[in-house]
Design an enzyme around this catalytic site. Structure first.
Site, PDB file in Angstrom:
ATOM      1  N   ALA A  66       0.861  -1.184   0.000  1.00  0.00           N
ATOM      2  CA  ALA A  66       0.000   0.000   0.000  1.00  0.00           C
ATOM      3  C   ALA A  66       0.896   1.232   0.000  1.00  0.00           C
ATOM      4  CB  ALA A  66      -0.873   0.001   1.249  1.00  0.00           C
ATOM      5  N   GLY A 115       0.591  -5.400   0.649  1.00  0.00           N
ATOM      6  CA  GLY A 115      -0.535  -5.649  -0.263  1.00  0.00           C
ATOM      7  C   GLY A 115      -0.111  -6.391  -1.522  1.00  0.00           C
ATOM      8  N   GLU A 118      -0.063  -9.907  -0.568  1.00  0.00           N
ATOM      9  CA  GLU A 118      -1.451 -10.354  -0.359  1.00  0.00           C
ATOM     10  C   GLU A 118      -2.167 -10.568  -1.697  1.00  0.00           C
ATOM     11  OE1 GLU A 118      -1.809  -7.085   2.357  1.00  0.00           O
ATOM     12  OE2 GLU A 118      -2.409  -8.399   4.001  1.00  0.00           O
ATOM     13  N   GLU A 138       4.602  -5.184   7.262  1.00  0.00           N
ATOM     14  CA  GLU A 138       3.759  -4.278   8.058  1.00  0.00           C
ATOM     15  C   GLU A 138       4.226  -4.159   9.504  1.00  0.00           C
ATOM     16  OE1 GLU A 138       2.680  -6.604   5.992  1.00  0.00           O
ATOM     17  OE2 GLU A 138       0.991  -5.873   4.792  1.00  0.00           O
TER      18      GLU A 138
HETATM   19  N1  COA Z   1       4.586   3.383  -0.389  1.00  0.00           N
HETATM   20  C1  COA Z   1       4.996   4.581  -0.848  1.00  0.00           C
HETATM   21  N2  COA Z   1       6.179   4.772  -1.460  1.00  0.00           N
HETATM   22  C2  COA Z   1       6.980   3.709  -1.610  1.00  0.00           C
HETATM   23  C3  COA Z   1       6.621   2.431  -1.168  1.00  0.00           C
HETATM   24  C4  COA Z   1       5.354   2.285  -0.535  1.00  0.00           C
HETATM   25  N3  COA Z   1       4.896   1.091  -0.103  1.00  0.00           N
HETATM   26  N4  COA Z   1       7.625   1.573  -1.446  1.00  0.00           N
HETATM   27  C5  COA Z   1       8.582   2.290  -2.061  1.00  0.00           C
HETATM   28  N5  COA Z   1       8.187   3.589  -2.159  1.00  0.00           N
HETATM   29  C6  COA Z   1       8.939   4.698  -2.769  1.00  0.00           C
HETATM   30  C7  COA Z   1      10.090   5.157  -1.894  1.00  0.00           C
HETATM   31  O1  COA Z   1       9.641   6.048  -0.898  1.00  0.00           O
HETATM   32  C8  COA Z   1      10.993   5.814  -2.925  1.00  0.00           C
HETATM   33  O2  COA Z   1      10.488   7.101  -3.204  1.00  0.00           O
HETATM   34  P1  COA Z   1      11.514   8.362  -3.397  1.00  0.00           P
HETATM   35  O3  COA Z   1      12.302   8.000  -4.621  1.00  0.00           O
HETATM   36  O4  COA Z   1      10.623   9.522  -3.567  1.00  0.00           O
HETATM   37  O5  COA Z   1      12.356   8.384  -2.154  1.00  0.00           O
HETATM   38  C9  COA Z   1      10.794   4.961  -4.171  1.00  0.00           C
HETATM   39  O6  COA Z   1       9.567   4.254  -3.965  1.00  0.00           O
HETATM   40  C10 COA Z   1      11.901   3.939  -4.368  1.00  0.00           C
HETATM   41  O7  COA Z   1      12.018   3.184  -3.179  1.00  0.00           O
HETATM   42  P2  COA Z   1      13.402   3.044  -2.353  1.00  0.00           P
HETATM   43  O8  COA Z   1      13.032   2.763  -0.925  1.00  0.00           O
HETATM   44  O9  COA Z   1      14.282   4.202  -2.609  1.00  0.00           O
HETATM   45  O10 COA Z   1      14.008   1.756  -3.059  1.00  0.00           O
HETATM   46  P3  COA Z   1      15.009   0.706  -2.414  1.00  0.00           P
HETATM   47  O11 COA Z   1      15.473  -0.144  -3.542  1.00  0.00           O
HETATM   48  O12 COA Z   1      16.031   1.368  -1.580  1.00  0.00           O
HETATM   49  O13 COA Z   1      14.096  -0.185  -1.411  1.00  0.00           O
HETATM   50  C11 COA Z   1      12.094  -1.422  -0.784  1.00  0.00           C
HETATM   51  C12 COA Z   1      13.049  -0.963  -1.937  1.00  0.00           C
HETATM   52  C13 COA Z   1      10.923  -2.107  -1.444  1.00  0.00           C
HETATM   53  C14 COA Z   1      12.856  -2.399   0.115  1.00  0.00           C
HETATM   54  C15 COA Z   1      11.655  -0.190   0.025  1.00  0.00           C
HETATM   55  O14 COA Z   1      11.159   0.790  -0.887  1.00  0.00           O
HETATM   56  C16 COA Z   1      10.559  -0.475   1.016  1.00  0.00           C
HETATM   57  O15 COA Z   1      10.827  -1.033   2.053  1.00  0.00           O
HETATM   58  N6  COA Z   1       9.291  -0.089   0.711  1.00  0.00           N
HETATM   59  C17 COA Z   1       8.190  -0.194   1.615  1.00  0.00           C
HETATM   60  C18 COA Z   1       7.621  -1.586   1.588  1.00  0.00           C
HETATM   61  C19 COA Z   1       6.504  -1.745   2.606  1.00  0.00           C
HETATM   62  O16 COA Z   1       6.689  -1.560   3.802  1.00  0.00           O
HETATM   63  N7  COA Z   1       5.326  -2.115   2.109  1.00  0.00           N
HETATM   64  C20 COA Z   1       4.179  -2.385   2.927  1.00  0.00           C
HETATM   65  C21 COA Z   1       3.318  -1.185   3.078  1.00  0.00           C
HETATM   66  S1  COA Z   1       1.885  -1.543   4.052  1.00  0.00           S
END
Ligand code: COA
Length: 264
Positions: A66, A115, A118, A138
């Site tokens: 999400a 999500g 899921e 989460e």
């Molecule tokens: N919601 C909103 N934005 C998200 C996102 C999410 N779930 N997942 C990634 N993004 C955004 C980041 O904020 C970043 O934005 P920016 O360029 O403006 O800073 C962009 O996507 C790229 O992500 P980044 O974190 O820089 O890539 P990474 O390769 O370093 O890490 C992940 C990748 C997937 C490990 C990391 O983005 C992450 O942990 N995301 C969240 C996952 C999560 O918790 N999902 C469950 C949500 S309920």
């Protein structure tokens, strides 16, 4: 409906829905959830669509969960808003996928988190690329998976593995996801879409009535005691026997020819 967060394509009996927000790793904001739900209904109602593929754009992410930038707003409004604005729409989305009546295949082209994981669980089949990682992070954000993850994941991989993923929040790689039965296969990224389309094509050739009955039997049967599930299965066979396609399939075998299904 005009789609701005997804790409919806249809060809040769297959609908392909691509989440198209690569700048945020295809995270699902509320608008994208609405578009995705609408596209799924469109695919359901279109008789020419026999299989649906869900994937993400780019080479890094399927769906990174999400959209976290919207979660804070919804939590700030209190428990009812969090439930109604965040959890229930996501649950409706995953249930729509699971109960579409047509197979939905996930082409997992990278991160499938929260999500995204899921949605993989709700899909009937899932193929992942070698770079894919799946997880329920989460817990790292201080809340529980709420689009069906605490319900479907333990039913699919067993409670010990589900607890490990849900309580540590750590991702597993594609090979581990395959080993525990969360996905059907792992392929190089360059072969992912071709592999998924080949599987979809195999199902397109079947009777869509028979496919629908199979999905119904498996999903409903999983929720029933075995004795009831067996009774349900026999009843569904009764419905299948009444279709033109079952008569055609059996007749074609006896006549040593390929069946031509009319989907009725
Ligand atoms: N919601 C909103 N934005 C998200 C996102 C999410 N779930 N997942 C990634 N993004 C955004 C980041 O904020 C970043 O934005 P920016 O360029 O403006 O800073 C962009 O996507 C790229 O992500 P980044 O974190 O820089 O890539 P990474 O390769 O370093 O890490 C992940 C990748 C997937 C490990 C990391 O983005 C992450 O942990 N995301 C969240 C996952 C999560 O918790 N999902 C469950 C949500 S309920």
């Amino acid at each position: 409906m005009e789609y701005s967060n997804i790409i919806f394509e249809k060809a040769d009996g297959i609908a392909k829905i691509t989440i198209n927000r690569p700048q945020v790793l295809n995270a699902l904001n509320a608008d994208t959830v609405k578009e995705l739900s609408h596209a799924l209904q469109e695919a359901k109602n279109d008789g020419s669509v026999k299989v649906v593929i869900v994937t993400g754009s780019g080479e890094k992410a399927f769906i990174a969960g999400a959209d976290i930038s919207e979660i804070k707003d919804s939590f700030t409004k209190g428990p009812m808003a969090a439930k109604e604005e965040f959890s229930l729409p996501g649950q409706r989305l995953t249930t729509t996928i699971e109960r579409l009546g047509k197979p939905v295949v996930a082409a997992v082209n990278g991160y499938a988190l929260g999500g995204g994981s899921e949605i993989v669980q709700a899909c009937h089949m899932a193929i992942a690329s070698e770079n894919a990682h799946i997880g329920q992070p989460e817990i790292n954000l201080g809340f529980n998976p709420c689009w069906g993850g605490t319900v479907r994941l333990p039913r699919q991989v067993g409670r010990k593995k589900a607890f490990e993923m849900i309580l540590t929040g750590e991702m597993i790689d594609a090979h581990e996801a395959h080993r525990i039965g969360l996905i059907n296969a792992v392929v190089p990224l360059s072969e992912l879409m071709q592999t998924v389309e080949q599987i979809a094509q195999k199902v397109v050739e079947k009777s869509s009535e028979a496919v629908r009955l199979c999905i119904d039997a498996v999903l409903q049967g999983l929720e029933m005691p075995q004795r009831e599930a067996l009774s349900k299965e026999a009843n569904l066979l009764g419905l299948a026997a009444d279709t033109e396609d079952a008569m055609e399939g059996v007749t074609a075998f006896l006549e040593k020819r390929k069946p031509v299904f009319a989907d009725k």
